[in-house]
Structures are given as C-alpha cells and as structure tokens.
Design a protein around this motif. Sequence first.
Motif, PDB file in Angstrom:
ATOM      1  N   PHE A  87      16.589 -38.635  18.949  1.00 15.43           N
ATOM      2  CA  PHE A  87      16.318 -39.974  18.435  1.00 15.43           C
ATOM      3  C   PHE A  87      17.418 -40.961  18.812  1.00 15.43           C
ATOM      4  O   PHE A  87      17.975 -41.664  17.976  1.00 15.43           O
ATOM      5  CB  PHE A  87      16.086 -39.907  16.926  1.00 15.43           C
ATOM      6  CG  PHE A  87      14.857 -39.109  16.580  1.00 15.43           C
ATOM      7  CD1 PHE A  87      13.596 -39.605  16.849  1.00 15.43           C
ATOM      8  CD2 PHE A  87      14.969 -37.841  16.037  1.00 15.43           C
ATOM      9  CE1 PHE A  87      12.453 -38.862  16.572  1.00 15.43           C
ATOM     10  CE2 PHE A  87      13.838 -37.086  15.753  1.00 15.43           C
ATOM     11  CZ  PHE A  87      12.572 -37.595  16.020  1.00 15.43           C
ATOM     12  N   LYS A 105      17.063 -39.908  10.396  1.00 19.49           N
ATOM     13  CA  LYS A 105      15.861 -40.597  10.881  1.00 19.49           C
ATOM     14  C   LYS A 105      15.629 -41.884  10.092  1.00 19.49           C
ATOM     15  O   LYS A 105      15.208 -42.901  10.659  1.00 19.49           O
ATOM     16  CB  LYS A 105      14.638 -39.666  10.757  1.00 19.49           C
ATOM     17  CG  LYS A 105      13.356 -40.216  11.420  1.00 19.49           C
ATOM     18  CD  LYS A 105      13.461 -40.222  12.940  1.00 19.49           C
ATOM     19  CE  LYS A 105      12.223 -40.803  13.615  1.00 19.49           C
ATOM     20  NZ  LYS A 105      11.044 -39.928  13.537  1.00 19.49           N
ATOM     21  N   SER A 143      11.248 -30.809  21.665  1.00 15.24           N
ATOM     22  CA  SER A 143      12.266 -31.422  20.819  1.00 15.24           C
ATOM     23  C   SER A 143      12.356 -32.906  21.123  1.00 15.24           C
ATOM     24  O   SER A 143      11.977 -33.365  22.204  1.00 15.24           O
ATOM     25  CB  SER A 143      13.630 -30.754  21.020  1.00 15.24           C
ATOM     26  OG  SER A 143      14.073 -30.887  22.351  1.00 15.24           O
ATOM     27  N   ALA A 144      12.848 -33.643  20.135  1.00 13.27           N
ATOM     28  CA  ALA A 144      13.037 -35.086  20.280  1.00 13.27           C
ATOM     29  C   ALA A 144      14.491 -35.416  20.021  1.00 13.27           C
ATOM     30  O   ALA A 144      15.125 -34.831  19.140  1.00 13.27           O
ATOM     31  CB  ALA A 144      12.142 -35.841  19.310  1.00 13.27           C
ATOM     32  N   GLU A 197      22.804 -40.132  19.068  1.00 18.98           N
ATOM     33  CA  GLU A 197      21.913 -40.735  18.073  1.00 18.98           C
ATOM     34  C   GLU A 197      22.672 -41.687  17.163  1.00 18.98           C
ATOM     35  O   GLU A 197      22.227 -42.807  16.881  1.00 18.98           O
ATOM     36  CB  GLU A 197      21.238 -39.640  17.252  1.00 18.98           C
ATOM     37  CG  GLU A 197      20.155 -38.888  18.021  1.00 18.98           C
ATOM     38  CD  GLU A 197      19.616 -37.681  17.264  1.00 18.98           C
ATOM     39  OE1 GLU A 197      18.502 -37.234  17.589  1.00 18.98           O
ATOM     40  OE2 GLU A 197      20.308 -37.165  16.351  1.00 18.98           O
ATOM     41  N   GLY A 201      11.930 -37.344  24.470  1.00 21.66           N
ATOM     42  CA  GLY A 201      11.204 -36.143  24.074  1.00 21.66           C
ATOM     43  C   GLY A 201      11.167 -35.190  25.248  1.00 21.66           C
ATOM     44  O   GLY A 201      11.017 -35.617  26.409  1.00 21.66           O
ATOM     45  N   GLU A 254      14.574 -43.475  22.870  1.00 19.40           N
ATOM     46  CA  GLU A 254      14.256 -42.133  22.380  1.00 19.40           C
ATOM     47  C   GLU A 254      13.840 -41.228  23.539  1.00 19.40           C
ATOM     48  O   GLU A 254      13.329 -41.688  24.558  1.00 19.40           O
ATOM     49  CB  GLU A 254      13.104 -42.272  21.381  1.00 19.40           C
ATOM     50  CG  GLU A 254      12.806 -41.056  20.554  1.00 19.40           C
ATOM     51  CD  GLU A 254      11.803 -41.380  19.440  1.00 19.40           C
ATOM     52  OE1 GLU A 254      10.806 -40.643  19.315  1.00 19.40           O
ATOM     53  OE2 GLU A 254      12.006 -42.374  18.712  1.00 19.40           O
ATOM     54  N   CYS A 299      18.542 -34.300   9.619  1.00 19.30           N
ATOM     55  CA  CYS A 299      17.355 -34.951  10.182  1.00 19.30           C
ATOM     56  C   CYS A 299      16.788 -36.074   9.323  1.00 19.30           C
ATOM     57  O   CYS A 299      16.483 -37.153   9.829  1.00 19.30           O
ATOM     58  CB  CYS A 299      16.227 -33.933  10.410  1.00 19.30           C
ATOM     59  SG  CYS A 299      16.669 -32.216  10.383  1.00 19.30           S
ATOM     60  N   GLN A 324       5.349 -33.986  21.014  1.00 21.01           N
ATOM     61  CA  GLN A 324       4.719 -33.006  20.138  1.00 21.01           C
ATOM     62  C   GLN A 324       3.339 -32.631  20.668  1.00 21.01           C
ATOM     63  O   GLN A 324       2.956 -31.462  20.695  1.00 21.01           O
ATOM     64  CB  GLN A 324       4.596 -33.566  18.719  1.00 21.01           C
ATOM     65  CG  GLN A 324       3.869 -32.644  17.744  1.00 21.01           C
ATOM     66  CD  GLN A 324       4.665 -31.398  17.428  1.00 21.01           C
ATOM     67  OE1 GLN A 324       5.493 -31.409  16.539  1.00 21.01           O
ATOM     68  NE2 GLN A 324       4.413 -30.308  18.133  1.00 21.01           N
ATOM     69  N   GLY A 358       9.208 -38.825  20.712  1.00 17.55           N
ATOM     70  CA  GLY A 358       9.082 -37.627  19.886  1.00 17.55           C
ATOM     71  C   GLY A 358       7.646 -37.352  19.494  1.00 17.55           C
ATOM     72  O   GLY A 358       7.199 -36.198  19.478  1.00 17.55           O
ATOM     73  N   GLU A 359       6.910 -38.406  19.165  1.00 15.73           N
ATOM     74  CA  GLU A 359       5.500 -38.239  18.806  1.00 15.73           C
ATOM     75  C   GLU A 359       4.692 -37.764  20.015  1.00 15.73           C
ATOM     76  O   GLU A 359       3.821 -36.898  19.905  1.00 15.73           O
ATOM     77  CB  GLU A 359       4.923 -39.569  18.297  1.00 15.73           C
ATOM     78  CG  GLU A 359       5.690 -40.212  17.154  1.00 15.73           C
ATOM     79  CD  GLU A 359       5.560 -39.449  15.848  1.00 15.73           C
ATOM     80  OE1 GLU A 359       4.719 -38.534  15.752  1.00 15.73           O
ATOM     81  OE2 GLU A 359       6.316 -39.769  14.900  1.00 15.73           O
TER      82      GLU A 359
END
Length: 451
Positions: free
Chosen positions: A342, A51, A339-340, A181, A348, A346, A47, A412, A408-409
């Motif tokens: 990337f 990232k 979960s995301a 990814e 999510g 992207e 990860c 969450q 992803g943000e």
Amino acid sequence: MAFDYDLFVIGGGSGGVRAARVAAAAGAKVALAEEFRMGGTCVIRGCVPKKLMVFASGYAEMMQDASAYGWDVTAGDFDWGQFRPKLHAELDRLEAVYRKLLGNSDVTIFDARASLKDPHTVLLSTGEEVSAKHILIATGGRPVLPDIKGAEHAITSNEVFLLDELPKSILIVGGGYIASEFAGIMNGLGVATTQFYRGAQILRGFDDEARGLVAEGMIEKGVNLHLGTNILEMDTCDGGIWVKASNGTEATYDQVMFATGRKPNTENMGLEDAGVTLGRNGEIIVDDYSQTAVPSIYAVGDVTDRVQLTPVAIREGMAFVETVFKGNPTKVDHELIPSAIFTQPEMGTIGLSEEAARDLEPVEIYCTSFKPMNHAFAGRTDRVMMKLVVSQATRKVLGCHIVADHAGEMIQLAGIAVKMGATKEDFDRTVAVHPTMAEELVTMKDPVRTA
C-alpha cells in the motif's frame, strides 16, 4: 495422562485466534494466552491501523482532484488530534470482536505471558501452570532497531500509531514495504518526509520495473528518497533528532522511524529448553505441517519467519487444526500468494518477477504503462503499469504485477486466475471491461520483449 486442555495457544494474533476457534469448533478443549492485546500485529499495530492511515493520507490528493473535476472544495490541514482517537476506538472495537469470537467458541482466555516448562506444560506470568496435549506457538514478530549510535531515539512502526502529535518532518529508514508505505502515508498527511535506503532501489525482491515505477511515483508526490544511503549516527538536539548520513549530509528531523527488520518473538519462552529448534534470527523451525522438533509443539505465523502475511498465518492455523484435530494431514501452500503493497502509488503482485522468471526459463513479457483516464483529466502525471510474465513453453502466466490505484483489489482477482494456472490465451479470451485500467490485462496482444 490427563491434560487440562487439548490445545493451548500462545499468542492472540490472527493465526492463533483462528486456530483456537476452529479447534474448539472441532470439539477440542482450548485455551489461549495473550500478554498484550488480542488481535496481534495486524489488528493492533499493523495492517488495520496502517490501512486506515493510508486512507486518511489520500484525501489531500482527492481534494485536488475534486477541484479539477469541478467541485468547489477547500481543505484545511490534517487534524491528527481528531483522527488518532477514532483510530484507536476502531482498534478497541476490533479487539473486543476478537475476544467475543473466542468466548463464543468456548476458548478460555488467559491475559498473561506464557512460556514453556516442558513439551506439555505452559507457565503463565500469573503463576499458574497449565498442561496441554498440544501447544501452538503463534507469538508473531516485532520491529527491531539497528545497531547504530543513537538508534534508541528513533521509533518503529509500533510507536508510529501512538504519537501524541504529528511531526512536521520525519526520516524513515528502510526500503521494504513497511518503510515505503509509511513514507507515502506521512507525505500524504502533510509531513515533510525523507526516506533513506541503503540499497540501489526500494522494495527489493519485487519486480524491478514495478518497484522502479513506485519509487518514481513516490518522489513525484513529494517523498525525498535517498537510495544508497544509511545513517551513521544520530542524537537528540534542540531542534529534534540530528542525523549524520553515509552520503556525508547532516540534518535534523522531528522524528526518525526505522523499518529495517523484524524479529520473531521467541525470547525467554523456554523454547530451546523444551527441545524446540530455533533459526539464526530466532525463528521457530517447523516442517511442512508446522510441527517443531517436539511432536506436541507446533508454530504458525510470523514466529516461523516463513511468509510474513496475516492471511498466511490464518491459513497455517487452519492447516494445523486439519492435521492435528481432524485427522486430515494438510500441508500449508505457500506457492503463488498474491500480495499488495500500500505504497502511493499502490502495487499488487503475484508469482514471479520478470527477473526471477527469466532465470528459470524463456519468458515473454507483456507490459503497458499509461496515464489513466482519471489522472489525465485531473492534470496528474501519475502513470500505471500492467505486466504479465508468460512462459514461452507452457504459455502459463507466471507473474502478474500491477502499479495503480486499487492494485490490491485487482491482484486479488487476477491471483485466482494465476493460481489456477491460466495461460496468456485464457487472459486473451476474456472480454475487457471498458473503460477500466484493468482491461489492459486482457488486451495486451504482443510481447514487449522476450527474455
């Protein structure tokens, strides 16, 4: 019987380290063995470095957007030789942090490979034998090469961070999140990127509409994606690695990377001799409390092949400590995990895909896809998607799927609402934050279809 330790942890990844620290804080005498580097897959070869490479790969597009917004910018080629040392310096820093955290928690560290002699005895590669009342196995997993002629000439996600130089061309084989990814990463760094996947669409198991949009976006950004395609054989040649594909084509690439499967790290550990039951893929079979068939031995994380996500391994490690050292039997909650992925774009996701939900009960689908303000202004064709899968009977949001920058943000935070059992009307009652992409999650009034 007196034991050397209350707990011996085998594996210094996220799950093992967290369990060791929390158990020590609860008063247990704890030791941990790690044969490679502290931090495990996530910190050293997963990860974190991935990232950072995602970030690096996004700057070419950002430069183009900056120009469209009026900035006078010029960008040269990506310099792998400058990036790679900084990447590894950061991984070294994080590994040192993990070691310091363990040391501050009074956890004894053995830099050695560990295996089992019996349910209470650990054998170390240094020749030492150590006894423990409880043993926790957190050895994780690793990528494996497929049984294809010439596969030994390829790399996996483990080696991609160690390349001496960036290839001019790469073939990535696989359709899961790791393959997809890295296809985006390599493409963004300026590498001519081809991706083969034997299935009909990448990201199997995720929402069909979402993964379709991701695939379209990847192709539009330059990834040469071939679906229904696999490698028949490969070999080295003067120009790199020659590949013969199942679609009848032949081509040569500087590098070939397989991301076609992972395997738990359970070989040559004495597990079965000690009474631990393994599954067909070599995974350790555990109950809801992460206990194996041997009462003194537990296992958490990827080595159990339940949910292969770092935060899940950490949760499993903490639940283990609650159960064994705090007298509070705690099952691990594997339901509704956000979960995301990337990829670029992207994604999510949390909860059920449209396909999975409609197989269970009647649902309403609220979905919108549009060109966001920042992309439209810069002249991009990129589209985003916001989707809610809603139960007709209970009105609960069963799934939320986002394809967009920073998905992803967003997931969450949306995940909190879905985990709490929020209904579509709860989303509707929330005032929109304007102008944002995420406001669409609370302004979709009418379903686009029922299923």
